[in-house]
Each structure stands twice: as structure tokens, then as C-alpha cells.
Design an enzyme around this catalytic site. Sequence first.
Site, PDB file in Angstrom:
ATOM      1  N   ASP A  50     -62.862  22.572 -43.068  1.00  0.00           N
ATOM      2  CA  ASP A  50     -63.092  24.166 -42.971  1.00  0.00           C
ATOM      3  C   ASP A  50     -63.384  24.481 -41.424  1.00  0.00           C
ATOM      4  O   ASP A  50     -63.726  23.605 -40.814  1.00  0.00           O
ATOM      5  CB  ASP A  50     -64.297  24.608 -44.157  1.00  0.00           C
ATOM      6  CG  ASP A  50     -64.616  25.952 -43.914  1.00  0.00           C
ATOM      7  OD1 ASP A  50     -63.714  26.687 -43.768  1.00  0.00           O
ATOM      8  OD2 ASP A  50     -65.745  26.296 -43.904  1.00  0.00           O
ATOM      9  N   ASP A  70     -65.604  27.950 -40.659  1.00  0.00           N
ATOM     10  CA  ASP A  70     -66.893  28.930 -40.365  1.00  0.00           C
ATOM     11  C   ASP A  70     -68.058  28.015 -41.159  1.00  0.00           C
ATOM     12  O   ASP A  70     -67.997  27.882 -42.378  1.00  0.00           O
ATOM     13  CB  ASP A  70     -66.386  30.297 -41.029  1.00  0.00           C
ATOM     14  CG  ASP A  70     -65.574  31.001 -40.261  1.00  0.00           C
ATOM     15  OD1 ASP A  70     -65.765  31.123 -39.189  1.00  0.00           O
ATOM     16  OD2 ASP A  70     -64.453  31.318 -40.885  1.00  0.00           O
TER      17      ASP A  70
END
Length: 247
Positions: A32, A34
Amino acid sequence: MRILLIKTVSNTFGRRFLSTKNVRQVTHCIFDMDGLLLDTEQVYKKMITQLCANYGHQYTDKLMMKVLGGTEQRLSEILCKELKLPITPKEFRDQLLILGDTMLANAPLMDGAERLIRHLHTSKVPFALATSSSARSVDTKIASYKELFSYFNHMVMGSTDREVKFGKPHPDIFLVAAARFPDKPDPSKCLVFEDSPHGVTAGISAGMQVVMVPDPHLNKMLTTHATIVLPTLAKFQPEIFGLPPFK
């Protein structure tokens, strides 16, 4: 298949993380972005808080948990519906993207992110990005780290990728990411790195193991479905999952 046991670890806040779980050896990694690689979650909170305030509403923690880890479209749909905003989800998203063009630039890397990315690259472990952000937002966020992010085999951007039919917590984005590796590994051979509960659910639903690095203030009950929970990427031990150890 070799089974290893993971010991408990503690972070600087004194919390105990996941104790013992069986793990499988993996060959590929999927990240991922953020809140995991880039410290952007608080920036997003400021952006959305500002937009909601423009229409006389508060962006509460309850709302934040509903949209955390989701696509820009889904976030906009939820907020417009929950707050009964006088604009369409598309208009809200457009405003969010405009704010992001400046506010998301130059976000710092999270602790341990660069070291892990460079290690996987030099060790020739294939890895990809699977973010709910749009291509526009990703371009803004990685502008200061072009060399580092060039090491990723590919990037799947859930808000603008047509193959990602449903965002997290659905498994689509991770299955698409796995399928785009040249050797198309079985999902069980992929290790996901996530910070949000919805992202962890998506990874587990895809048949993958998930290393979770949550916000230190997140309710511990929302971390129990991860394979292992760490306070920071700097604490990750690749050899636990059969990957080359740090030198």
C-alpha cells in the site's frame, strides 16, 4: 512449506502487538502507499476536514474509519451521502484532487520504507504498489522519490485502474497486482504490507498474508486479522517470510 513462529513485539507506545502466528514463505511483495510508505494520512485528514468545513460539516473519526483505505470515488460517495453535501461525489472528488496537487507534494517517507524497498530491489525480490489513490495523486506524491519508486515492478492505482472493480476491503486490487507480475505468482506467494483495517481485509480476502503497520492510535481490535502487526516497517524481518535477510 516451512512454518515459522513470530514472537511478540512492542512499540514505543507500550502496546503489545500480535503474538504468535504461523506464516508461509513468499516470493513477491505488494505495498500500500498512504500511511505505510508515505506519511500522507494526516495530510488527507486536513484536506477532507477543510472540504467538509466549507459546507458546514465536521470530518469525524467515525467518518474517517468508514473511508480509510478506500478509493477516491468511494470516499466521495460516502461523505456526500452521510453529510448530505450540496454537491455531487464527482464534484467533491475534483475538489479533493485540486487540494492534493499541492498539499500531497513532498510528503516524507515513513520509517523503514526506503531501507526495505532498496533491500528488496537489490535482493531481486519482485514487488508492486497497490494503492487506492488515482494516477494523478500518485504522480504528485512520488515526484520527490522518482528513483525509489522506479524500483517497483508495476503500480496499480485503484481509483483510476479499470480492472479494479471494487476498492478495499474487496480483494480486487491485490489480485490485479499479483496477476501483473510477469510470472503471475499464486496469491498465497504474495506478502501484502498495509496500514488500514480495510486494506488488511482486502489482502486476507485475496488469499495473501498481510504485514500491518497501523497508526499507533488505532484500536488494537482492528488489527487482529493481520498475519503480523508491527509498529514500523523498520521492525520488519524479511527472513520470517522466507525472504533474503537484511545485510
